[in-house]
Motif scaffolding. Structure first.
Motif, mmCIF file in Angstrom:
data_model
loop_
_atom_site.group_PDB
_atom_site.id
_atom_site.type_symbol
_atom_site.label_atom_id
_atom_site.label_comp_id
_atom_site.label_asym_id
_atom_site.label_seq_id
_atom_site.Cartn_x
_atom_site.Cartn_y
_atom_site.Cartn_z
ATOM 1 N N GLY A 73 18.103 18.691 58.937
ATOM 2 C CA GLY A 73 17.215 18.477 57.800
ATOM 3 C C GLY A 73 16.168 17.399 57.995
ATOM 4 N N ILE A 74 16.319 16.566 59.031
ATOM 5 C CA ILE A 74 15.257 15.595 59.326
ATOM 6 C C ILE A 74 14.514 15.993 60.608
ATOM 7 C CG2 ILE A 74 16.237 13.674 58.020
ATOM 8 C CD1 ILE A 74 17.230 12.468 60.710
ATOM 9 N N GLY A 75 14.793 17.217 61.069
ATOM 10 C CA GLY A 75 14.030 17.737 62.199
ATOM 11 C C GLY A 75 14.653 17.504 63.565
ATOM 12 N N ALA B 158 7.928 6.158 68.434
ATOM 13 C CA ALA B 158 7.166 7.394 68.192
ATOM 14 C C ALA B 158 8.115 8.555 67.899
ATOM 15 C CB ALA B 158 6.286 7.714 69.414
ATOM 16 N N ASP B 159 9.257 8.599 68.601
ATOM 17 C CA ASP B 159 10.247 9.657 68.327
ATOM 18 C C ASP B 159 10.792 9.513 66.908
ATOM 19 O OD1 ASP B 159 10.001 10.621 70.926
ATOM 20 O OD2 ASP B 159 11.674 9.405 71.683
ATOM 21 N N VAL B 160 11.024 8.271 66.491
ATOM 22 C CA VAL B 160 11.554 8.047 65.133
ATOM 23 C C VAL B 160 10.515 8.475 64.097
ATOM 24 C CG1 VAL B 160 12.489 6.364 63.502
ATOM 25 C CG2 VAL B 160 12.971 6.102 65.951
ATOM 26 N N ALA B 161 9.251 8.175 64.386
ATOM 27 C CA ALA B 161 8.174 8.491 63.431
ATOM 28 C C ALA B 161 8.066 9.998 63.183
ATOM 29 C CB ALA B 161 6.849 7.938 63.944
ATOM 30 N N ARG B 162 8.551 10.791 64.131
ATOM 31 C CA ARG B 162 8.477 12.253 63.962
ATOM 32 C C ARG B 162 9.568 12.807 63.035
ATOM 33 N NH1 ARG B 162 6.078 12.292 69.164
ATOM 34 N NH2 ARG B 162 8.054 12.016 70.244
ATOM 35 N N LEU B 163 10.587 11.985 62.703
ATOM 36 C CA LEU B 163 11.653 12.482 61.818
ATOM 37 C C LEU B 163 11.080 12.768 60.427
ATOM 38 C CD1 LEU B 163 14.539 10.011 62.805
ATOM 39 C CD2 LEU B 163 14.154 12.347 63.657
ATOM 40 N N ARG B 164 11.549 13.869 59.825
ATOM 41 C CA ARG B 164 11.071 14.245 58.491
ATOM 42 C C ARG B 164 11.952 13.613 57.415
ATOM 43 N NH1 ARG B 164 11.430 19.861 60.369
ATOM 44 N NH2 ARG B 164 13.139 20.106 58.899
ATOM 45 N N SER B 165 11.485 13.635 56.173
ATOM 46 C CA SER B 165 12.355 13.145 55.105
ATOM 47 C C SER B 165 13.329 14.266 54.713
ATOM 48 C CB SER B 165 11.546 12.624 53.924
ATOM 49 O OG SER B 165 11.083 13.695 53.174
ATOM 50 N N PHE B 166 14.469 13.864 54.219
ATOM 51 C CA PHE B 166 15.583 14.784 53.989
ATOM 52 C C PHE B 166 15.541 15.368 52.582
ATOM 53 C CE2 PHE B 166 20.058 15.550 52.807
ATOM 54 C CZ PHE B 166 20.460 16.343 53.867
ATOM 55 N N GLU B 167 15.458 16.671 52.496
ATOM 56 C CA GLU B 167 15.487 17.366 51.197
ATOM 57 C C GLU B 167 16.805 18.141 51.104
ATOM 58 O OE1 GLU B 167 13.291 16.655 49.082
ATOM 59 O OE2 GLU B 167 11.911 15.678 50.477
ATOM 60 N N PRO B 168 17.778 17.639 50.326
ATOM 61 C CA PRO B 168 19.138 18.201 50.341
ATOM 62 C C PRO B 168 19.203 19.722 50.138
ATOM 63 C CG PRO B 168 19.093 16.193 49.043
ATOM 64 C CD PRO B 168 17.680 16.475 49.421
ATOM 65 N N ARG C 98 20.462 10.155 50.255
ATOM 66 C CA ARG C 98 20.113 11.432 49.609
ATOM 67 C C ARG C 98 21.191 12.493 49.844
ATOM 68 N NH1 ARG C 98 14.297 13.535 49.146
ATOM 69 N NH2 ARG C 98 15.308 14.071 47.183
ATOM 70 N N TYR C 99 21.718 12.516 51.065
ATOM 71 C CA TYR C 99 22.741 13.506 51.431
ATOM 72 C C TYR C 99 24.008 13.303 50.589
ATOM 73 C CZ TYR C 99 25.903 16.062 54.669
ATOM 74 O OH TYR C 99 26.813 16.917 55.243
ATOM 75 N N LEU C 100 24.490 12.069 50.538
ATOM 76 C CA LEU C 100 25.709 11.814 49.767
ATOM 77 C C LEU C 100 25.439 11.926 48.268
ATOM 78 C CD1 LEU C 100 27.362 8.949 51.858
ATOM 79 C CD2 LEU C 100 28.004 11.370 51.772
#
Ligand code: CP3
Length: 350
Positions: A79-81, A102-112, A184-186
């Motif tokens: 869910g974060i890519g 830069a790798d971290v910056a590519r992670l998306r936000s989590f939509e449950p 968000r997940y929990l």
């Protein structure tokens, strides 16, 4: 509903010591292996009915006082890519390990709903059918970071520790992203019906106390603060953490998990006014049941009937464990007298 687990978590008196087992769903159960023959772990977590079924299998067979949602600590990462697979006998393997900011910056936000919709649906089914409370869970940020940075299983976590020390901005961004995802997940698991949550910091025992305090504890504190509004009890679990217990308790958790490398009474003393969960060595279940029984009694003696002990193993059930022995262990814990006894001294025997 049998609420022994929830009462013990709140350190209220209980009629019997509650017991459940980490990794109780899966691996050691023949009925799970039958399901697993036709569906992978990832497929099970995407099929609400099947996921509910394997979550409830150990509740039916073993008579434990809590269910734990069937998923893996890596389940939310898609869910974060993050692309990953779970390799049989190996565990989670991440396709493109994280090596930089830069790798971290590519992670998306989590939509449950988007990321784990069917899993949340499974929670509703479990909640409706389960005679015991449902524990939701997530991997703790450090342990998830170990998988994301190492790319797979590791013994020393050298890449992870090096990122932590050599790239503090990348480390901060990664912890920040994982804390946000986990809240968000929990939150979604609780909204769907989970009665309690557990954070698995399985690999944090690889850190010394100074590193833990500087580079992990602030994120755990922020995570527990973010979970507080959910209003459900939290368990903070780690392995090999005898030297970190005080710091872990200070960071948060209504219940602190203890592994078998510390006597329960000593671990409890280290965490202070909390409930504790543990702490039988799962390896004992591969030997004669007499040793299991004797050690379980030794552990229960140390709890001495004080409110706030949840019996468990110090880590997950091993795949080779005979489920009949788990049944016998549940019965033993339930039949054990829980009347308070005088303060326990480490080393005494029944
Ligand atoms: O009770 C349960 O078993 C509930 C489901 C559960 C799984 N993983 C399913 C699983 C839970 C609670 C987890 C947590 C988990 N996963 C942790 C934290 C607990 C711990 O043991 O420290 C960690 C570190 C993982 C990472 C992981 N997933 C590993 C190391 C492995 C491979 C070894 C193993 O455990 O079998 C996995 C794969 C995995 N997760 C399986 C299952 C049932 C087996 C693989 C499969 O069936 O495809």
């Amino acid at each position: 509903m049998n609420d022994r687990y929830l009462r013990a978590v709140r350190r209220e008196p209980v009629d019997r010591t509650p017991v459940w087992f980490m990794r109780q769903a899966g691996r050691s159960l023949p009925e799970f292996r039958a399901v697993r023959a036709r569906a992978s772990l990832i497929e099970i977590t995407r099929d609400p009915a099947l996921c509910a079924e394997v979550t409830l299998q150990p509740v039916r067979r073993l008579g434990v006082d809590a269910a734990i949602l069937f998923a893996d600590i890596t389940t939310p990462l898609a869910g974060i890519g993050v692309a990953f697979d779970i390799e049989p006998g190996v565990g989670p393997v991440v396709e493109h390990p994280i090596a930089s900011a830069a790798d971290v910056a590519r992670l998306r936000s989590f939509e449950p709903d988007e990321a784990v919709g069917p899993l949340l649906e499974a929670i509703g089914l479990i909640r409706a059918a389960s005679p015991v409370p449902l524990i939701g869970f997530a991997g703790a940020p450090f342990t998830l970071a170990c998988y994301l940075v190492e790319g797979g299983p590791s013994r020393e976590f050298l890449r992870t520790k090096t990122l932590m020390h050599a790239e503090p901005a990348a480390w901060t961004a990664l912890m920040d992203a994982l804390v946000a995802m986990t809240i968000r997940y929990l939150g979604a698991q609780v909204a769907a019906g989970a009665h309690a949550v557990q954070l698995f910091d399985s690999w944090v025992g690889g850190l010394g106390p100074r590193d833990y305090e500087r580079n992990v504890a602030p994120w755990m504190r922020r995570l527990f603060a973010g979970l507080a509004p959910l209003g459900v009890p939290t368990t903070h679990f780690g392995v090999g953490t005898a030297g970190l217990l005080g710091l872990q308790a200070e960071a948060g958790g209504d219940v602190i998990g203890l592994d078998w490398r510390i006597a329960l009474a000593d671990g409890w003393a280290a965490v202070g006014e909390r409930a504790v969960q543990g702490n039988l060595d799962p390896a004992l279940l591969l030997g004669p049941f007499e040793t299991v029984a004797e050690t379980a009694c030794w552990i229960l003696d140390q709890a001495g009937g004080r409110p706030g002990h949840i019996f468990n193993l110090g880590h997950g059930v091993l795949p080779e464990t005979d489920p009949d022995d788990l049944c016998r262990l549940v019965d033993l814990v339930h039949e054990y007298a829980t009347a308070p006894t005088p303060p326990f001294v480490t080393g005494s025997t029944r």
